[in-house]
Design an enzyme around this catalytic site. Structure first.
Site, PDB file in Angstrom:
ATOM      1  N   ASP A 164     -35.068   8.928 -46.014  1.00 19.51           N
ATOM      2  CA  ASP A 164     -33.823   8.197 -46.278  1.00 19.51           C
ATOM      3  C   ASP A 164     -33.167   7.735 -44.980  1.00 19.51           C
ATOM      4  O   ASP A 164     -33.470   8.233 -43.889  1.00 19.51           O
ATOM      5  CB  ASP A 164     -32.843   9.059 -47.076  1.00 19.51           C
ATOM      6  CG  ASP A 164     -32.550  10.392 -46.399  1.00 19.51           C
ATOM      7  OD1 ASP A 164     -33.457  10.964 -45.766  1.00 19.51           O
ATOM      8  OD2 ASP A 164     -31.409  10.877 -46.496  1.00 19.51           O
TER       9      ASP A 164
ATOM     10  N   GLU B 168     -32.211  13.441 -47.453  1.00 17.66           N
ATOM     11  CA  GLU B 168     -31.895  14.571 -46.580  1.00 17.66           C
ATOM     12  C   GLU B 168     -30.465  14.486 -46.058  1.00 17.66           C
ATOM     13  O   GLU B 168     -29.821  15.518 -45.804  1.00 17.66           O
ATOM     14  CB  GLU B 168     -32.877  14.616 -45.398  1.00 17.66           C
ATOM     15  CG  GLU B 168     -32.770  15.871 -44.536  1.00 17.66           C
ATOM     16  CD  GLU B 168     -31.631  15.838 -43.531  1.00 17.66           C
ATOM     17  OE1 GLU B 168     -31.061  16.907 -43.237  1.00 17.66           O
ATOM     18  OE2 GLU B 168     -31.311  14.735 -43.032  1.00 17.66           O
ATOM     19  N   GLU B 169     -29.958  13.265 -45.901  1.00 21.30           N
ATOM     20  CA  GLU B 169     -28.704  13.059 -45.190  1.00 21.30           C
ATOM     21  C   GLU B 169     -27.448  13.399 -46.002  1.00 21.30           C
ATOM     22  O   GLU B 169     -26.403  13.675 -45.429  1.00 21.30           O
ATOM     23  CB  GLU B 169     -28.602  11.597 -44.718  1.00 21.30           C
ATOM     24  CG  GLU B 169     -29.663  11.182 -43.701  1.00 21.30           C
ATOM     25  CD  GLU B 169     -29.433  11.777 -42.331  1.00 21.30           C
ATOM     26  OE1 GLU B 169     -28.450  12.515 -42.151  1.00 21.30           O
ATOM     27  OE2 GLU B 169     -30.238  11.495 -41.429  1.00 21.30           O
TER      28      GLU B 169
ATOM     29  N   ARG C  14     -37.992  27.152 -31.730  1.00 19.56           N
ATOM     30  CA  ARG C  14     -37.211  28.380 -31.614  1.00 19.56           C
ATOM     31  C   ARG C  14     -37.402  29.187 -32.894  1.00 19.56           C
ATOM     32  O   ARG C  14     -37.371  28.627 -33.981  1.00 19.56           O
ATOM     33  CB  ARG C  14     -35.724  28.090 -31.397  1.00 19.56           C
ATOM     34  CG  ARG C  14     -34.906  29.348 -31.057  1.00 19.56           C
ATOM     35  CD  ARG C  14     -33.446  29.012 -30.817  1.00 19.56           C
ATOM     36  NE  ARG C  14     -32.699  30.187 -30.395  1.00 19.56           N
ATOM     37  CZ  ARG C  14     -32.551  30.592 -29.156  1.00 19.56           C
ATOM     38  NH1 ARG C  14     -33.113  29.877 -28.174  1.00 19.56           N
ATOM     39  NH2 ARG C  14     -31.855  31.672 -28.859  1.00 19.56           N
TER      40      ARG C  14
ATOM     41  N   HIS D 288     -27.613   9.108 -35.495  1.00 19.57           N
ATOM     42  CA  HIS D 288     -26.512   8.552 -36.293  1.00 19.57           C
ATOM     43  C   HIS D 288     -25.656   7.575 -35.484  1.00 19.57           C
ATOM     44  O   HIS D 288     -24.515   7.303 -35.849  1.00 19.57           O
ATOM     45  CB  HIS D 288     -25.626   9.655 -36.894  1.00 19.57           C
ATOM     46  CG  HIS D 288     -26.341  10.554 -37.861  1.00 19.57           C
ATOM     47  ND1 HIS D 288     -25.695  11.217 -38.883  1.00 19.57           N
ATOM     48  CD2 HIS D 288     -27.652  10.884 -37.983  1.00 19.57           C
ATOM     49  CE1 HIS D 288     -26.587  11.924 -39.574  1.00 19.57           C
ATOM     50  NE2 HIS D 288     -27.774  11.729 -39.034  1.00 19.57           N
TER      51      HIS D 288
END
Length: 390
Positions: free
Chosen positions: A79, A137-138, A176, A363
């Site tokens: 998306d 996802e956003e 990580r 973004h």
């Protein structure tokens, strides 16, 4: 593994071509129509099983070796964002006010070519690969939860994802273990007082004064309610109190964003925001309506599976991945966290800083990535898949 690396090297130009096409045709979360069709068409006549409409517009692609073994899922989102692109690229967005400003076009492009290559190599591994092409996802609640509910993880042992990062040097992989990205909540607070004339505040009850107190007091949650070794952020992004200069407003609305590196910290912040809203009522005599949304959880990388992924890449003979480095936790949130809450999973990062050194954050209207990150991502995920299923 050598065959995979050589194949991805030969197909790198196709990856870039696909990425640029997708970049020109972005679609917003929960409104993806043409992108799923494009992905489905890519798999036409390929030796795999394609399931559509998994969750909101998602696709599940299963690559079955035909031999018993484990199953690993690999995920890419597709998306875009409601941003007017300002990059000046030859392949800039053709959809007004919509832009791939987070790299999901790159994720889908590398994943398509990687999946194609794994299909070609499936006689050389055991078990299955599940490719998750995820929408939305956003925007909360995100696409992951619905895809999980529709069975995208049925029979899967682990999930692996990668995100391109514009602020990390291209050619590198970063990782990580443990908590690696913050969880996210958001809230809306409506404060109702009593309006009146600016010359006679004693006859009114000023909602702006109560709101201003809340804006300052909410910051004490982080400074006075969290352990100094915990990570938490509360941001007031909107204070809607516009009115006439000499009129005391009877109501205002405040919107806030919450980030925390553990779900326990998220819960603490939520409790304290509710406590402050209740306190406003007692202190200022106003009425508060708090609408608090539990959003994405914190993203937790399974230490054992993360170590497997990194050991695989450190022992790989590839010229695409220049370095593998342990990074600090990342402040943004990511709905990959839902996969990680369901199965032992790992989310890693591919450096994608532009070669000219001009870096814009995700973004941003000028967001640009190095396309070297596509092959790096494909190799990192592909090599892990082959090592896991050997």
């Amino acid at each position: 593994m050598e065959k995979l690396i050589n194949a991805l090297k030969d197909k790198e130009s196709r990856m870039i071509e696909i990425r640029r096409y997708l970049h020109q045709h972005p679609e917003l979360s929960f409104h993806e129509k043409e992108t799923p069709k494009y992905i489905e068409a890519f798999y036409k006549d390929k030796d795999c099983k394609v399931e559509t409409n998994i969750g909101p517009n998602g696709l599940k692609v299963t690559i079955d070796s035909g031999k018993p073994g484990k199953t690993i899922a690999i995920r890419a989102d597709f998306d875009a964002l409601p941003i007017q692109e300002d990059t000046g690229l030859d392949f800039a967005s053709q959809n007004e006010g919509v832009m791939h400003a987070c790299g999901h076009d790159a994720h889908t492009a590398y994943m398509l070519i990687l999946a194609e290559t794994l299909i070609e190599l499936k006689s050389e591994f055991n078990g299955k690969v599940v490719v998750i092409h995820q929408p939305a996802e956003e925007v909360p609640p995100g696409g992951a939860q619905a895809m999980i509910k529709d069975g995208v993880l049925d029979g899967v042992d682990h999930v692996l994802g990668v995100h391109v990062m514009s602020h990390m040097p291209a050619g590198n992989i970063y990782y990580r273990e443990g908590n690696v990205q913050t969880g996210r909540d958001f809230f809306k607070l409506k404060i109702k007082g009593q309006g009146g004339h600016g010359s006679s505040p004693h006859t009114a009850n000023d909602s702006i004064v109560a709101g201003a107190y809340f804006v300052n007091a909410v910051q004490t949650i982080v400074s006075r309610r969290l352990n100094p070794f915990e990570t938490g952020v509360v941001t007031i992004g909107s204070f809607d109190g516009k009115g006439q200069f000499n009129v005391i407003k009877d109501s205002i609305e405040i919107e806030g964003d919450v980030r925390a590196l553990t779900d326990e910290t998220k819960h603490t912040i939520k409790t304290e925001v509710n406590r402050l809203a209740d306190g406003l009522e007692a202190m200022f005599g106003v009425t508060c309506e708090l609408d608090y949304h539990d959003d994405y959880p914190a993203l937790y990388n399974d230490p054992e599976f993360t170590r497997f992924v990194i050991d695989t890449l450190e022992n790989a003979n590839t010229d695409a991945i220049q370095s593998i480095e342990r990074c600090e936790p990342q402040p943004p949130s990511e709905d990959f966290a839902y996969y990680a809450k369901t199965l032992p999973s790992t989310f890693i990062y591919a450096g994608a800083a532009p070669e000219d050194g001009t870096i814009y954050p995700h973004h941003h209207p000028k967001f640009i990535i190095s396309e070297k990150a596509l092959r790096v991502s494909a190799e990192a995920v592909g090599l892990t898949v082959l090592n896991y299923l050997k």
